[in-house]
Motif scaffolding. Structure first.
Motif, PDB file in Angstrom:
ATOM      1  N   ALA A 226      -0.015 -35.934   1.249  1.00  0.00           N
ATOM      2  CA  ALA A 226      -0.556 -37.238   1.246  1.00  0.00           C
ATOM      3  C   ALA A 226       0.236 -38.340   2.017  1.00  0.00           C
ATOM      4  CB  ALA A 226      -0.308 -37.572  -0.313  1.00  0.00           C
ATOM      5  N   LYS A 227       1.548 -38.084   2.482  1.00  0.00           N
ATOM      6  CA  LYS A 227       2.089 -38.826   3.281  1.00  0.00           C
ATOM      7  C   LYS A 227       2.089 -38.800   4.768  1.00  0.00           C
ATOM      8  CE  LYS A 227       5.509 -42.036   2.945  1.00  0.00           C
ATOM      9  NZ  LYS A 227       5.448 -43.159   2.045  1.00  0.00           N
ATOM     10  N   GLY A 228       1.345 -37.511   5.214  1.00  0.00           N
ATOM     11  CA  GLY A 228       1.196 -37.177   6.521  1.00  0.00           C
ATOM     12  C   GLY A 228      -0.319 -37.146   6.909  1.00  0.00           C
ATOM     13  N   ASN A 229      -0.725 -36.768   8.199  1.00  0.00           N
ATOM     14  CA  ASN A 229      -2.091 -36.724   8.798  1.00  0.00           C
ATOM     15  C   ASN A 229      -2.528 -35.406   9.192  1.00  0.00           C
ATOM     16  OD1 ASN A 229      -2.596 -39.550   8.363  1.00  0.00           O
ATOM     17  ND2 ASN A 229      -0.905 -39.770   9.982  1.00  0.00           N
ATOM     18  N   ILE A 230      -1.767 -34.367   8.693  1.00  0.00           N
ATOM     19  CA  ILE A 230      -2.210 -32.960   8.848  1.00  0.00           C
ATOM     20  C   ILE A 230      -2.505 -32.129   8.021  1.00  0.00           C
ATOM     21  CG2 ILE A 230      -1.224 -32.959  11.541  1.00  0.00           C
ATOM     22  CD1 ILE A 230       1.374 -31.475   9.925  1.00  0.00           C
ATOM     23  N   PRO A 231      -3.342 -31.094   7.848  1.00  0.00           N
ATOM     24  CA  PRO A 231      -3.407 -30.039   6.693  1.00  0.00           C
ATOM     25  C   PRO A 231      -2.100 -29.381   6.167  1.00  0.00           C
ATOM     26  CG  PRO A 231      -4.897 -29.575   8.760  1.00  0.00           C
ATOM     27  CD  PRO A 231      -3.954 -30.700   9.083  1.00  0.00           C
ATOM     28  N   VAL A 232      -2.080 -29.369   4.889  1.00  0.00           N
ATOM     29  CA  VAL A 232      -0.749 -28.832   4.502  1.00  0.00           C
ATOM     30  C   VAL A 232      -0.241 -27.518   5.068  1.00  0.00           C
ATOM     31  CG1 VAL A 232      -1.808 -27.654   2.407  1.00  0.00           C
ATOM     32  CG2 VAL A 232       0.602 -28.819   2.218  1.00  0.00           C
ATOM     33  N   TRP A 233      -1.400 -26.812   5.493  1.00  0.00           N
ATOM     34  CA  TRP A 233      -0.888 -25.236   5.883  1.00  0.00           C
ATOM     35  C   TRP A 233      -0.056 -25.543   7.384  1.00  0.00           C
ATOM     36  CZ3 TRP A 233      -0.732 -20.649   4.028  1.00  0.00           C
ATOM     37  CH2 TRP A 233      -0.651 -19.421   4.846  1.00  0.00           C
ATOM     38  N   ASP A 234      -0.239 -26.703   7.921  1.00  0.00           N
ATOM     39  CA  ASP A 234       0.659 -26.788   9.103  1.00  0.00           C
ATOM     40  C   ASP A 234       1.720 -27.324   8.936  1.00  0.00           C
ATOM     41  OD1 ASP A 234      -1.883 -26.405  10.451  1.00  0.00           O
ATOM     42  OD2 ASP A 234      -2.406 -28.498  10.889  1.00  0.00           O
ATOM     43  N   TYR A 235       2.065 -27.421   7.701  1.00  0.00           N
ATOM     44  CA  TYR A 235       3.780 -27.886   7.558  1.00  0.00           C
ATOM     45  C   TYR A 235       4.515 -26.655   7.236  1.00  0.00           C
ATOM     46  CZ  TYR A 235       2.650 -32.643   6.671  1.00  0.00           C
ATOM     47  OH  TYR A 235       2.187 -34.067   7.069  1.00  0.00           O
ATOM     48  N   LEU A 236       3.935 -25.285   7.648  1.00  0.00           N
ATOM     49  CA  LEU A 236       4.651 -24.215   7.563  1.00  0.00           C
ATOM     50  C   LEU A 236       5.353 -24.317   8.966  1.00  0.00           C
ATOM     51  CD1 LEU A 236       2.143 -21.468   6.240  1.00  0.00           C
ATOM     52  CD2 LEU A 236       3.981 -22.726   4.705  1.00  0.00           C
ATOM     53  N   LYS A 237       4.687 -24.976   9.995  1.00  0.00           N
ATOM     54  CA  LYS A 237       5.363 -24.826  11.022  1.00  0.00           C
ATOM     55  C   LYS A 237       5.913 -26.090  11.711  1.00  0.00           C
ATOM     56  CE  LYS A 237       3.165 -21.276  13.568  1.00  0.00           C
ATOM     57  NZ  LYS A 237       1.875 -20.927  13.216  1.00  0.00           N
ATOM     58  N   THR A 238       5.379 -27.372  10.987  1.00  0.00           N
ATOM     59  CA  THR A 238       5.899 -28.463  11.405  1.00  0.00           C
ATOM     60  C   THR A 238       6.612 -29.071  10.110  1.00  0.00           C
ATOM     61  OG1 THR A 238       4.020 -29.305  12.592  1.00  0.00           O
ATOM     62  CG2 THR A 238       5.145 -31.005  12.136  1.00  0.00           C
ATOM     63  N   PRO A 239       8.282 -29.256  10.217  1.00  0.00           N
ATOM     64  CA  PRO A 239       8.956 -29.710   9.090  1.00  0.00           C
ATOM     65  C   PRO A 239       8.288 -30.945   8.799  1.00  0.00           C
ATOM     66  CG  PRO A 239      10.316 -28.817  10.903  1.00  0.00           C
ATOM     67  CD  PRO A 239       8.674 -28.901  11.455  1.00  0.00           C
ATOM     68  N   ALA A 240       8.261 -31.221   7.475  1.00  0.00           N
ATOM     69  CA  ALA A 240       7.968 -32.478   6.665  1.00  0.00           C
ATOM     70  C   ALA A 240       9.369 -33.321   6.683  1.00  0.00           C
ATOM     71  CB  ALA A 240       7.402 -32.150   5.404  1.00  0.00           C
ATOM     72  N   THR A 241       9.200 -34.592   6.879  1.00  0.00           N
ATOM     73  CA  THR A 241      10.520 -35.179   6.712  1.00  0.00           C
ATOM     74  C   THR A 241      10.147 -36.516   5.392  1.00  0.00           C
ATOM     75  OG1 THR A 241       9.875 -36.709   8.451  1.00  0.00           O
ATOM     76  CG2 THR A 241      11.543 -35.083   8.915  1.00  0.00           C
ATOM     77  N   GLU A 242       8.753 -36.625   5.135  1.00  0.00           N
ATOM     78  CA  GLU A 242       8.494 -37.698   4.231  1.00  0.00           C
ATOM     79  C   GLU A 242       7.723 -36.936   3.192  1.00  0.00           C
ATOM     80  OE1 GLU A 242       7.957 -42.054   5.717  1.00  0.00           O
ATOM     81  OE2 GLU A 242       6.757 -40.815   6.632  1.00  0.00           O
ATOM     82  N   ALA A 243       7.681 -37.678   2.189  1.00  0.00           N
ATOM     83  CA  ALA A 243       6.893 -37.195   0.991  1.00  0.00           C
ATOM     84  C   ALA A 243       6.734 -38.241  -0.103  1.00  0.00           C
ATOM     85  CB  ALA A 243       7.372 -35.900   0.357  1.00  0.00           C
ATOM     86  N   LEU A 244       5.641 -38.383  -0.840  1.00  0.00           N
ATOM     87  CA  LEU A 244       5.450 -39.558  -2.050  1.00  0.00           C
ATOM     88  C   LEU A 244       6.530 -39.025  -3.058  1.00  0.00           C
ATOM     89  CD1 LEU A 244       1.997 -39.916  -2.467  1.00  0.00           C
ATOM     90  CD2 LEU A 244       3.365 -41.499  -1.556  1.00  0.00           C
ATOM     91  N   PRO A 245       7.032 -39.615  -3.918  1.00  0.00           N
ATOM     92  CA  PRO A 245       8.014 -39.295  -4.882  1.00  0.00           C
ATOM     93  C   PRO A 245       7.125 -38.322  -6.045  1.00  0.00           C
ATOM     94  CG  PRO A 245       7.627 -41.655  -5.248  1.00  0.00           C
ATOM     95  CD  PRO A 245       6.990 -41.270  -3.943  1.00  0.00           C
ATOM     96  N   VAL A 246       7.914 -37.485  -6.505  1.00  0.00           N
ATOM     97  CA  VAL A 246       7.353 -36.545  -7.508  1.00  0.00           C
ATOM     98  C   VAL A 246       8.189 -36.323  -8.755  1.00  0.00           C
ATOM     99  CG1 VAL A 246       6.875 -34.049  -7.917  1.00  0.00           C
ATOM    100  CG2 VAL A 246       6.460 -34.932  -5.538  1.00  0.00           C
ATOM    101  N   ILE A 247       7.508 -36.558  -9.935  1.00  0.00           N
ATOM    102  CA  ILE A 247       7.916 -36.172 -11.023  1.00  0.00           C
ATOM    103  C   ILE A 247       7.411 -34.765 -11.539  1.00  0.00           C
ATOM    104  CG2 ILE A 247       8.459 -36.986 -13.583  1.00  0.00           C
ATOM    105  CD1 ILE A 247       8.318 -39.779 -12.594  1.00  0.00           C
ATOM    106  N   THR A 248       8.334 -34.043 -12.101  1.00  0.00           N
ATOM    107  CA  THR A 248       7.864 -32.613 -12.604  1.00  0.00           C
ATOM    108  C   THR A 248       7.922 -32.859 -14.468  1.00  0.00           C
ATOM    109  OG1 THR A 248      10.038 -31.669 -12.415  1.00  0.00           O
ATOM    110  CG2 THR A 248       8.182 -31.150 -10.617  1.00  0.00           C
ATOM    111  N   ILE A 249       6.612 -32.361 -14.943  1.00  0.00           N
ATOM    112  CA  ILE A 249       6.760 -32.321 -16.472  1.00  0.00           C
ATOM    113  C   ILE A 249       6.419 -30.623 -16.791  1.00  0.00           C
ATOM    114  CG2 ILE A 249       5.878 -33.131 -18.483  1.00  0.00           C
ATOM    115  CD1 ILE A 249       5.351 -35.629 -17.301  1.00  0.00           C
ATOM    116  N   VAL A 250       7.218 -29.950 -16.955  1.00  0.00           N
ATOM    117  CA  VAL A 250       7.210 -28.422 -16.898  1.00  0.00           C
ATOM    118  C   VAL A 250       6.637 -27.956 -18.254  1.00  0.00           C
ATOM    119  CG1 VAL A 250       9.389 -27.987 -17.338  1.00  0.00           C
ATOM    120  CG2 VAL A 250       8.140 -26.521 -16.358  1.00  0.00           C
ATOM    121  N   SER A 251       5.674 -27.211 -18.391  1.00  0.00           N
ATOM    122  CA  SER A 251       5.139 -26.583 -19.536  1.00  0.00           C
ATOM    123  C   SER A 251       5.317 -25.369 -19.927  1.00  0.00           C
ATOM    124  CB  SER A 251       3.413 -26.920 -19.623  1.00  0.00           C
ATOM    125  OG  SER A 251       3.034 -25.946 -18.717  1.00  0.00           O
TER     126      SER A 251
END
Ligand SMILES: [Fe+2]
Length: 386
Positions: free
Chosen positions: A113-138
């Motif tokens: 959501a922060k970038g401009n490429i499909p998520v699969w491409d992040y396997l090769k292109t390191p991500a340096t930015e992301a939206l904040p995440v909160i986890t609520i585990v079930s």
């Protein structure tokens, strides 16, 4: 023990306690006025937890947008679709709600959501930015609530790699055992066993260190007293709480020290057979993999056997180390997961392809295995587990 150079980092603020979900609105508001809730199709709706979270967020002035199409083995299509929605709705926060699948997805969505490429491409292109995440585990198994990892499946190639960059750590994790009481027995068993394999592999892997080992040892104690009980007493909140702690501690352990060949082999299994639960795939692979690692892990296996309450009773070192494997078989029987790959519907002629994929997509895990393993040996392990 372990490498001389140790790098320890984990920035996740952990909130643990019964009823803590009621604080989710206050916590979310720190980050944004609009949040994308990422969850699956049924269990959080059925248990009422999704509805409850929506109300909690609204009451705190946070506008919730819901993406509830995450499948048990999340695909890159789901992740890219959710990221598109996050951009359209201009959300400033991603909340992962549920088990490992929505939690893993929430981190990948935060990157896409922060970038401009499909998520699969992040396997090769390191991500340096992301939206904040909160986890609520079930569930109590994934560990995803407290680490940076995300696993996704490419439905075209059936590949199921894991990835995790520093920007993908959740900001905060809400671990509320009350939410977990709704877990069905099979999920309790499969996710609980995932916890065991996390600590087994982090404790014995090449990247082990004193910090991850400390997390592992506490987790072994918690598993000894609670794994089978959680399966038999689903409404016992004290036991649910102990398993939730075990899951988080094991999640921190693998964040530091990674996993091994059992996870490397399991990902191709559930990648090719998306209906297979991760923990069930691990259960089918664990015994043969432990036999393979026995010689390299003799002292560690003895130590784990001791932590799991196996009596030494005059056994030689070799016998005591092997008794851990017997203990695990016993544990699997008690939680109805004493299964083989063929029981999971895996076709035998697919095994060579899976052995190859284990190295293509989970090579870092295979390399972390205590005993050196190549593709030929990986195939032998799959065949012996069939
Ligand atoms: Fe796992």
């Amino acid at each position: 023990m372990g490498a001389l150079n140790i790098n320890v980092f984990n920035p996740v603020r952990i909130h643990f306690g019964n009823g803590f979900i009621s604080e989710a609105g206050k916590i979310a508001k720190k980050y944004s006025d609009t949040a994308l809730i990422v969850t699956g199709k049924t269990s959080m709706q059925k248990s009422g937890t999704l509805g409850r979270l929506v109300k909690i967020l609204k009451d705190a002035g946070v506008n919730p947008v819901i993406y509830d199409k995450i499948t048990p083995n999340p695909t890159i299509d789901e992740i890219d679709e959710a990221a598109r929605i996050a951009k359209e709705k201009r959300v400033g926060l991603i909340i992962g709600l549920g088990g490992g699948s929505p939690l893993d997805s929430s981190k990948a969505i935060a990157v896409a959501a922060k970038g401009n490429i499909p998520v699969w491409d992040y396997l090769k292109t390191p991500a340096t930015e992301a939206l904040p995440v909160i986890t609520i585990v079930s569930t109590s198994g994934t560990g995803s609530e407290v680490n940076r990892y995300s696993v996704m499946t490419n439905p075209k190639t059936k590949e199921k790699p894991g990835f995790g960059y520093e920007c993908m750590y959740p900001k905060e994790a809400i671990i509320d055992p009350e939410i977990m009481a709704s877990m069905p027995p099979y999920v309790t068993a499969a996710t609980g066993f995932d916890v065991f394999v996390h600590v087994l592999e982090a404790f014995t892997g090449k990247a082990r260190n004193a910090f991850s080992s400390a997390y592992c040892m506490q987790t072994f104690y918690l598993l000894k007293d609670n794994l089978i009980k959680a399966y038999n007493e689903p409404n016992n909140l004290e036991i649910r709480g102990n398993m939730a702690l075990a899951s988080a501690l094991a999640g921190l352990a693998i964040d530091l020290s990674g996993v091994g060949i059992i996870h490397a082999l399991e990902h191709p299994v559930s990648g090719n057979y998306p209906n297979v639960a991760h923990g069930a795939g691990l259960a089918a692979l664990v015994v043969e993999s432990m036999k393979y690692n026995l010689e390299a892990c003799k002292r560690d296996f003895m130590l784990i056997a001791h932590h799991l309450g196996v009596k030494r009773a005059g056994k030689t070192d070799d016998e005591y180390a092997y008794s851990l494997i017997e203990k695990i078989e016993e544990m699997l029987k008690a939680i109805n997961l004493n299964i083989r790959l063929k029981d999971l519907g895996v076709e035998k002629d697919r095994l060579p392809g899976m052995a190859k994929e284990a190295f293509a997509t989970m090579g870092f895990a295979a390399q972390n295995n205590p005993e050196t393993v190549d593709e030929k040996e990986a195939l032998k392990l799959l065949e012996a587990s069939y």
